[in-house]
Design an enzyme around this catalytic site. Structure first.
Site, mmCIF file in Angstrom:
data_model
loop_
_atom_site.group_PDB
_atom_site.id
_atom_site.type_symbol
_atom_site.label_atom_id
_atom_site.label_comp_id
_atom_site.label_asym_id
_atom_site.label_seq_id
_atom_site.Cartn_x
_atom_site.Cartn_y
_atom_site.Cartn_z
ATOM 1 N N LYS A 161 46.452 26.884 51.958
ATOM 2 C CA LYS A 161 45.434 26.830 50.912
ATOM 3 C C LYS A 161 44.778 25.449 50.891
ATOM 4 O O LYS A 161 43.561 25.327 50.761
ATOM 5 C CB LYS A 161 46.106 27.075 49.567
ATOM 6 C CG LYS A 161 45.519 28.206 48.773
ATOM 7 C CD LYS A 161 46.428 28.346 47.575
ATOM 8 C CE LYS A 161 45.857 29.038 46.437
ATOM 9 N NZ LYS A 161 46.709 29.035 45.273
ATOM 10 N N GLY A 171 49.472 38.309 50.701
ATOM 11 C CA GLY A 171 49.357 38.953 49.392
ATOM 12 C C GLY A 171 48.837 40.383 49.501
ATOM 13 O O GLY A 171 49.331 41.200 50.293
ATOM 14 N N ASP A 188 43.642 29.302 40.231
ATOM 15 C CA ASP A 188 44.513 30.433 39.960
ATOM 16 C C ASP A 188 43.734 31.706 40.279
ATOM 17 O O ASP A 188 42.528 31.781 40.017
ATOM 18 C CB ASP A 188 44.971 30.418 38.502
ATOM 19 C CG ASP A 188 46.288 31.145 38.323
ATOM 20 O OD1 ASP A 188 47.250 30.827 39.041
ATOM 21 O OD2 ASP A 188 46.375 32.047 37.465
ATOM 22 N N LYS A 233 36.825 36.330 56.184
ATOM 23 C CA LYS A 233 37.359 36.562 54.831
ATOM 24 C C LYS A 233 36.790 35.531 53.862
ATOM 25 O O LYS A 233 36.266 35.869 52.802
ATOM 26 C CB LYS A 233 38.892 36.506 54.838
ATOM 27 C CG LYS A 233 39.476 36.594 53.417
ATOM 28 C CD LYS A 233 40.987 36.444 53.377
ATOM 29 C CE LYS A 233 41.454 36.276 51.930
ATOM 30 N NZ LYS A 233 42.873 35.979 51.792
HETATM 31 P P1 IMP Z 1 47.475 32.184 43.318
HETATM 32 O O1 IMP Z 1 47.036 31.926 41.907
HETATM 33 O O2 IMP Z 1 46.480 31.714 44.321
HETATM 34 O O3 IMP Z 1 48.861 31.692 43.578
HETATM 35 O O4 IMP Z 1 47.506 33.762 43.515
HETATM 36 C C1 IMP Z 1 48.328 34.612 42.726
HETATM 37 C C2 IMP Z 1 48.658 35.873 43.504
HETATM 38 O O5 IMP Z 1 47.449 36.590 43.779
HETATM 39 C C3 IMP Z 1 49.297 35.625 44.858
HETATM 40 O O6 IMP Z 1 50.695 35.588 44.760
HETATM 41 C C4 IMP Z 1 48.846 36.831 45.658
HETATM 42 O O7 IMP Z 1 49.686 37.926 45.401
HETATM 43 C C5 IMP Z 1 47.486 37.135 45.077
HETATM 44 N N1 IMP Z 1 46.410 36.523 45.893
HETATM 45 C C6 IMP Z 1 45.770 35.342 45.659
HETATM 46 N N2 IMP Z 1 44.818 35.123 46.584
HETATM 47 C C7 IMP Z 1 44.872 36.174 47.427
HETATM 48 C C8 IMP Z 1 44.131 36.523 48.595
HETATM 49 O O8 IMP Z 1 43.232 35.813 49.070
HETATM 50 N N3 IMP Z 1 44.484 37.681 49.183
HETATM 51 C C9 IMP Z 1 45.463 38.507 48.704
HETATM 52 N N4 IMP Z 1 46.179 38.230 47.636
HETATM 53 C C10 IMP Z 1 45.881 37.073 46.991
#
Ligand code: IMP
Length: 196
Positions: free
Chosen positions: A13, A151, A67, A174
């Protein structure tokens, strides 16, 4: 150039965000000794703020946090802010994908609409903030496809993806249309325009 500490310790990230922001800010990695915060906010913005404030308080420098949530219309916007733990506290990506597909069992293709939403929040020691959002709309497929990404990528087919899931696109393709790509490009534009 303003030095900004990134709240995310995830190296993939961090690299992606650094590439998008380019010379808009001088991005510093999260110091390893700062403990993770509990992300128990009621919204993506609250959670991003919790993470940014923790870094500002620990370093005295501006901080950048993000987030993300997946909002599924047939589930009234769930999992949303709970996306990381949809299938339970210790759920992994596969558990969450399985739980999502089971939750949508019997829901027909046209009703499987969803969107990823990312909030990116830059917070300064004086309490001022720049908050931006990026979204991408699509559909939840009936079975996982593709090996890329992470994810929910194998079950999310963006409207602009030509029928492919995020996991079937290259990382560049993407992020040209993704929630995170859009949020951080909006942030870079705001900072470059010097409005903030
Ligand atoms: P975070 O806030 O970026 O940590 O995202 C929270 C959750 O959303 C992650 O644990 C993933 O399950 C899902 N997520 C976030 N970004 C993506 C993405 O680009 N593709 C697929 N799932 C995502």
């Amino acid at each position: 150039m303003t030095r900004v500490v990134l709240a995310s310790a995830n190296p993939d990230k961090a690299a992606e965000i650094a590439a998008i922001l380019g010379d808009a800010v001088d991005l510093a990695p999260r110091p390893a000794e700062i403990p993770d915060v509990v992300e128990d906010g009621d919204s993506l913005e609250d959670n991003a703020r919790l993470k940014a404030v923790a870094i500002v308080e620990a370093t005295g420098e501006p901080a950048l946090a993000d987030d993300t949530g997946l909002e599924v219309d047939a589930l009234d916007g769930a999992p949303g802010v709970h996306s990381a733990r949809f299938a339970g506290e210790d759920a992994g990506y596969q558990d969450n994908v399985d739980h999502l597909l089971a939750s949508l069992d019997g829901v027909a293709e046209p009703e499987r609409t969803a969107r990823f939403r990312t909030v990116a929040l830059l917070r300064r020691p004086d309490g001022s903030e720049v908050v931006v959002e990026g979204t991408v709309g699509g559909r939840i497929t009936t079975e996982p496809r593709g090996a890329g990404g992470f994810g929910y990528d194998p079950v999310f087919a963006p409207h602009e993806g030509g029928g492919r899931t995020f996991a079937e696109l290259t990382a560049d393709d993407k992020h040209a249309i993704s929630h995170r790509g859009r949020a951080f490009r909006a942030l870079a534009a705001r900072l470059r325009a010097g409005q903030e």
